[in-house]
Scaffold this motif. Structure first.
Motif, PDB file in Angstrom:
ATOM      1  N   SER A 127      -0.841 -47.416 -44.155  1.00  0.00           N
ATOM      2  CA  SER A 127       0.400 -46.728 -44.796  1.00  0.00           C
ATOM      3  C   SER A 127       0.222 -45.115 -44.820  1.00  0.00           C
ATOM      4  O   SER A 127       0.730 -44.660 -45.643  1.00  0.00           O
ATOM      5  N   ILE A 128      -0.432 -44.657 -43.787  1.00  0.00           N
ATOM      6  CA  ILE A 128      -0.410 -43.120 -43.622  1.00  0.00           C
ATOM      7  C   ILE A 128       0.380 -42.689 -42.550  1.00  0.00           C
ATOM      8  O   ILE A 128       0.276 -43.385 -41.478  1.00  0.00           O
ATOM      9  N   ILE A 129       1.210 -41.661 -42.808  1.00  0.00           N
ATOM     10  CA  ILE A 129       2.214 -41.188 -41.733  1.00  0.00           C
ATOM     11  C   ILE A 129       1.306 -39.644 -41.398  1.00  0.00           C
ATOM     12  O   ILE A 129       1.162 -39.000 -42.363  1.00  0.00           O
ATOM     13  N   TYR A 130       1.305 -39.491 -40.299  1.00  0.00           N
ATOM     14  CA  TYR A 130       0.763 -38.342 -39.698  1.00  0.00           C
ATOM     15  C   TYR A 130       1.972 -37.437 -39.030  1.00  0.00           C
ATOM     16  O   TYR A 130       2.675 -37.921 -38.177  1.00  0.00           O
ATOM     17  N   LEU A 131       1.883 -36.152 -39.312  1.00  0.00           N
ATOM     18  CA  LEU A 131       2.896 -35.385 -38.628  1.00  0.00           C
ATOM     19  C   LEU A 131       2.234 -34.198 -37.894  1.00  0.00           C
ATOM     20  O   LEU A 131       1.666 -33.562 -38.362  1.00  0.00           O
ATOM     21  N   CYS A 132       2.440 -34.095 -36.630  1.00  0.00           N
ATOM     22  CA  CYS A 132       2.381 -33.163 -35.773  1.00  0.00           C
ATOM     23  C   CYS A 132       3.348 -32.458 -35.209  1.00  0.00           C
ATOM     24  O   CYS A 132       4.312 -32.973 -34.527  1.00  0.00           O
ATOM     25  N   GLY A 133       3.549 -31.086 -35.585  1.00  0.00           N
ATOM     26  CA  GLY A 133       4.664 -30.315 -35.074  1.00  0.00           C
ATOM     27  C   GLY A 133       4.383 -29.676 -33.611  1.00  0.00           C
ATOM     28  O   GLY A 133       3.194 -29.197 -33.338  1.00  0.00           O
ATOM     29  N   LYS A 134       5.513 -29.688 -32.777  1.00  0.00           N
ATOM     30  CA  LYS A 134       5.404 -29.261 -31.781  1.00  0.00           C
ATOM     31  C   LYS A 134       5.150 -27.765 -31.793  1.00  0.00           C
ATOM     32  O   LYS A 134       6.007 -26.771 -32.354  1.00  0.00           O
ATOM     33  N   GLY A 135       4.208 -27.179 -31.072  1.00  0.00           N
ATOM     34  CA  GLY A 135       3.755 -25.847 -31.165  1.00  0.00           C
ATOM     35  C   GLY A 135       2.906 -25.347 -32.446  1.00  0.00           C
ATOM     36  O   GLY A 135       2.434 -24.327 -32.509  1.00  0.00           O
ATOM     37  N   ASP A 136       2.584 -26.514 -33.119  1.00  0.00           N
ATOM     38  CA  ASP A 136       1.885 -26.113 -34.473  1.00  0.00           C
ATOM     39  C   ASP A 136       0.509 -26.295 -34.039  1.00  0.00           C
ATOM     40  O   ASP A 136      -0.056 -26.719 -32.954  1.00  0.00           O
ATOM     41  N   SER A 137      -0.524 -25.967 -35.043  1.00  0.00           N
ATOM     42  CA  SER A 137      -2.028 -25.869 -34.794  1.00  0.00           C
ATOM     43  C   SER A 137      -2.587 -26.752 -35.807  1.00  0.00           C
ATOM     44  O   SER A 137      -3.635 -26.843 -36.065  1.00  0.00           O
ATOM     45  N   SER A 138      -1.626 -27.788 -36.407  1.00  0.00           N
ATOM     46  CA  SER A 138      -2.023 -28.565 -37.580  1.00  0.00           C
ATOM     47  C   SER A 138      -1.569 -29.997 -37.527  1.00  0.00           C
ATOM     48  O   SER A 138      -0.770 -30.230 -36.635  1.00  0.00           O
ATOM     49  N   ILE A 139      -2.193 -30.880 -38.340  1.00  0.00           N
ATOM     50  CA  ILE A 139      -1.875 -32.133 -38.375  1.00  0.00           C
ATOM     51  C   ILE A 139      -1.814 -32.543 -39.894  1.00  0.00           C
ATOM     52  O   ILE A 139      -2.767 -32.324 -40.536  1.00  0.00           O
ATOM     53  N   ARG A 140      -0.539 -32.659 -40.519  1.00  0.00           N
ATOM     54  CA  ARG A 140      -0.468 -32.976 -42.048  1.00  0.00           C
ATOM     55  C   ARG A 140      -0.383 -34.628 -42.024  1.00  0.00           C
ATOM     56  O   ARG A 140       0.042 -35.275 -41.260  1.00  0.00           O
ATOM     57  N   TYR A 141      -0.948 -35.095 -43.110  1.00  0.00           N
ATOM     58  CA  TYR A 141      -0.962 -36.628 -43.255  1.00  0.00           C
ATOM     59  C   TYR A 141      -0.780 -36.797 -44.767  1.00  0.00           C
ATOM     60  O   TYR A 141      -1.134 -36.197 -45.647  1.00  0.00           O
ATOM     61  N   PHE A 142       0.223 -37.990 -44.952  1.00  0.00           N
ATOM     62  CA  PHE A 142       0.605 -38.323 -46.119  1.00  0.00           C
ATOM     63  C   PHE A 142       0.156 -39.972 -46.422  1.00  0.00           C
ATOM     64  O   PHE A 142       0.441 -40.516 -45.362  1.00  0.00           O
ATOM     65  N   GLU A 143       0.278 -40.380 -47.638  1.00  0.00           N
ATOM     66  CA  GLU A 143       0.015 -41.860 -47.777  1.00  0.00           C
ATOM     67  C   GLU A 143       1.417 -42.079 -48.628  1.00  0.00           C
ATOM     68  O   GLU A 143       1.981 -41.593 -49.440  1.00  0.00           O
ATOM     69  N   ILE A 144       1.883 -43.557 -47.921  1.00  0.00           N
ATOM     70  CA  ILE A 144       3.275 -44.025 -48.558  1.00  0.00           C
ATOM     71  C   ILE A 144       2.795 -45.284 -49.570  1.00  0.00           C
ATOM     72  O   ILE A 144       1.906 -46.072 -49.130  1.00  0.00           O
TER      73      ILE A 144
ATOM     74  N   ASP B 127       3.959 -47.789 -53.300  1.00  0.00           N
ATOM     75  CA  ASP B 127       5.029 -48.398 -53.862  1.00  0.00           C
ATOM     76  C   ASP B 127       5.299 -47.687 -55.366  1.00  0.00           C
ATOM     77  O   ASP B 127       6.119 -48.077 -56.062  1.00  0.00           O
ATOM     78  N   GLU B 128       4.410 -46.623 -55.736  1.00  0.00           N
ATOM     79  CA  GLU B 128       4.510 -46.003 -56.759  1.00  0.00           C
ATOM     80  C   GLU B 128       5.004 -44.460 -56.621  1.00  0.00           C
ATOM     81  O   GLU B 128       4.670 -43.793 -55.477  1.00  0.00           O
ATOM     82  N   PRO B 129       5.814 -44.144 -57.606  1.00  0.00           N
ATOM     83  CA  PRO B 129       6.467 -42.976 -57.482  1.00  0.00           C
ATOM     84  C   PRO B 129       5.284 -41.709 -57.634  1.00  0.00           C
ATOM     85  O   PRO B 129       4.072 -41.889 -58.139  1.00  0.00           O
ATOM     86  N   PRO B 130       5.317 -40.594 -57.060  1.00  0.00           N
ATOM     87  CA  PRO B 130       6.494 -40.282 -55.902  1.00  0.00           C
ATOM     88  C   PRO B 130       6.684 -40.873 -54.576  1.00  0.00           C
ATOM     89  O   PRO B 130       7.296 -40.442 -53.740  1.00  0.00           O
ATOM     90  N   PHE B 131       5.997 -41.924 -54.431  1.00  0.00           N
ATOM     91  CA  PHE B 131       5.904 -42.889 -53.005  1.00  0.00           C
ATOM     92  C   PHE B 131       5.542 -41.973 -51.840  1.00  0.00           C
ATOM     93  O   PHE B 131       4.664 -42.741 -50.955  1.00  0.00           O
ATOM     94  N   VAL B 132       5.759 -40.847 -51.574  1.00  0.00           N
ATOM     95  CA  VAL B 132       4.893 -40.082 -50.745  1.00  0.00           C
ATOM     96  C   VAL B 132       4.045 -39.051 -51.240  1.00  0.00           C
ATOM     97  O   VAL B 132       4.428 -38.317 -51.846  1.00  0.00           O
ATOM     98  N   HIS B 133       2.644 -39.385 -50.657  1.00  0.00           N
ATOM     99  CA  HIS B 133       1.482 -38.621 -51.454  1.00  0.00           C
ATOM    100  C   HIS B 133       1.078 -37.704 -50.257  1.00  0.00           C
ATOM    101  O   HIS B 133       0.358 -38.349 -49.498  1.00  0.00           O
TER     102      HIS B 133
END
Length: 471
Positions: free
Chosen positions: A278-295, A297-303
């Motif tokens: 339940s991890i979402i990885y975000l890779c921006g076009k033209g970025d030099s980084s990868i951000r990742y968040f855990e989803i 069932d508990e608030p705030p839901f996206v960590h």
């Protein structure tokens, strides 16, 4: 004095690391096409990259297992003859997506605003969704069992589509207010993760509950009135045509479950979701980084978990399926970052001291075997992916060839069961495809007749010569 409580998570210390230089793939001219695509696909055996070439449409396929002993002779060849050609789109195709559970079912979408679902084992058009998107389609994603599609479009609408019914079952206009393209992926429990831009051009990640998109899912008319307290009271029908009542809070009618705002970069965020962790990885076009968040069932839901940063920007990104990872090193994700002239692996690892198999990191994961045949899925059947264990590692099968069987259109009989949807059976695209196959069949039969005529003429001439000789 208050004490801050730190959220417990086994993924809180996930860290990324770029592979060594000798593990990178050098001298690759990555495509410069201005399409917000990842330009890369990967599985446990091969890496495919869209490359720069005259006329476009070129790609290279590289084996992931490297052998450093170079033989005296290495046969190399370009593949110029496809196994099968799928013709149906009128403009460039920019999206390809395999069905998660059905054999040989492939989705394609392009600049003609049409989604076509194919059976690549026969070359047939199974479904054509040509009246649901008024503009260019930016992204398409299947849910876990392949019963629904989530699409984003240039018209700024996020849609959930039942492809076999040819219906939009839920939609959300402008989930992100900005003008740049949207992306969306299903989570394991059926929610949606979308990336986009705010009105002030801030990049955003949002989590949506599709049940909030539509008050009632049935096709019959709805009615609504305000209560004295300001809530909305509705009557409508379920998807199974049962009548139902609803009470809604207008302040929370179509709001996201969670919303994360990041920065003001203009690169489109490509989301890669791992349902096992339940991890979402975000890779921006033209970025030099990868951000990742855990989803969760508990608030705030996206960590927010962490950010992997490197020096050079990425042109695209490939994401390895879970079965292709090294479980002995607690590897939970691997990316293939495209530079201008090379491809660089990036490994995400959970630090563990034990050498034993980590059951909590590696639940059973979808394997390569399909759960359904194409005609079973088309008839309305659904099935969850066939799971495999990674305890002993995964060994890809040596031979998994696609067998193409083109049906004889003259042997087709009218279906005895319920009729398929209008878009699947009577669409102009499907009729055109059938007409082309009929013309090919007629041409082949005509050639056979001409060959037989020539053979008959030659035999008659031989017979005449024999008769003349005897006289």
């Amino acid at each position: 004095m208050s004490r801050r409580v730190v959220r417990q998570s086994k993924f809180r210390h996930v860290f990324g690391q770029a592979a060594k230089a000798d593990q990178a793939y050098e001298d690759i001219r990555v495509s410069k096409v201005t399409w917000d695509s990842s330009f890369c696909a990967v599985n446990p055996k091969f890496l495919a990259i869209i490359v720069e070439a005259g006329g476009g449409g070129a790609f290279i396929v590289l084996p992931l297992a490297k052998v450093w002993q170079i033989p005296d002779y290495t046969p190399m060849r370009n593949i110029t003859e496809p196994i099968i050609t799928l013709e149906g789109h009128s403009k460039r195709v920019g999206i390809l997506c395999w069905h998660p559970t059905a054999r040989n079912v492939l989705l394609s979408a392009g600049s003609d605003n049409v989604i076509i679902i194919w059976n690549v084992g026969t070359g047939e058009v199974l479904l054509s969704l040509d009246d649901m998107h008024p503009d260019i389609i930016h992204s398409v994603c299947w849910n876990s069992n392949g019963s629904l599609l989530a699409t984003t479009c240039k018209d700024k609408t996020l849609r959930i589509i039942d492809p076999r019914k040819g219906q939009v079952v839920a939609e959300r206009a402008r989930p992100h207010e900005g003008a740049r393209p949207l992306r969306a992926v299903f989570t394991a429990d059926g929610k949606l993760l979308s990336t986009g831009f705010s009105r002030m051009s801030e990049r955003q990640l949002a989590l949506w509950d599709p049940e909030r998109f539509a008050a009632h899912e049935g096709m019959r008319p709805m009615r609504a009135i305000f209560t004295r307290q300001g809530h909305i009271f509705t009557t409508g029908f379920t998807r199974m045509s049962q009548r139902e009542l609803g009470l809604w809070d207008p302040n929370n009618f179509e709001e996201p479950v969670a919303l994360q705002e990041m920065d003001t970069s203009n690169g489109v965020l490509l989301p890669f979701y791992d349902p096992d962790s339940s991890i979402i990885y975000l890779c921006g076009k033209g970025d030099s980084s990868i951000r990742y968040f855990e989803i969760t069932d508990e608030p705030p839901f996206v960590h927010y978990l962490n950010t992997f940063s490197s020096k050079e920007p990425q042109r695209g990104m490939g994401f390895m399926p879970k079965r292709g990872l090294d479980v002995s090193k607690c590897e939970i994700a691997r990316f293939y970052k495209l530079h201008e002239r090379k491809c660089e692996p990036i490994v995400m690892t959970v630090p563990r001291k034990s050498d034993l198999f980590q059951d909590d990191l590696y639940p059973d994961t979808p394997g390569p075997e399909p759960a359904l045949e194409a005609d079973e899925w088309l008839s309305g059947q659904d099935a969850e992916p066939v799971l495999i264990s990674l305890r002993d590692g995964y060994v890809p099968p040596k031979h998994r060839e696609l067998r193409v069987t083109k049906p004889n259109i003259l042997d087709v009989r009218p279906p005895s069961g319920p009729r398929r949807s209008q878009s699947a059976q009577d669409s102009p695209l499907s009729q055109q495809h059938t007409l082309e196959r009929l013309l090919e069949e007629i041409k082949a039969l005509r050639e056979q007749v001409q060959a037989q005529d020539q053979r008959i003429t030659a035999l008659e001439n031989m017979l005449c010569e024999l008769v003349d000789g005897t006289d």
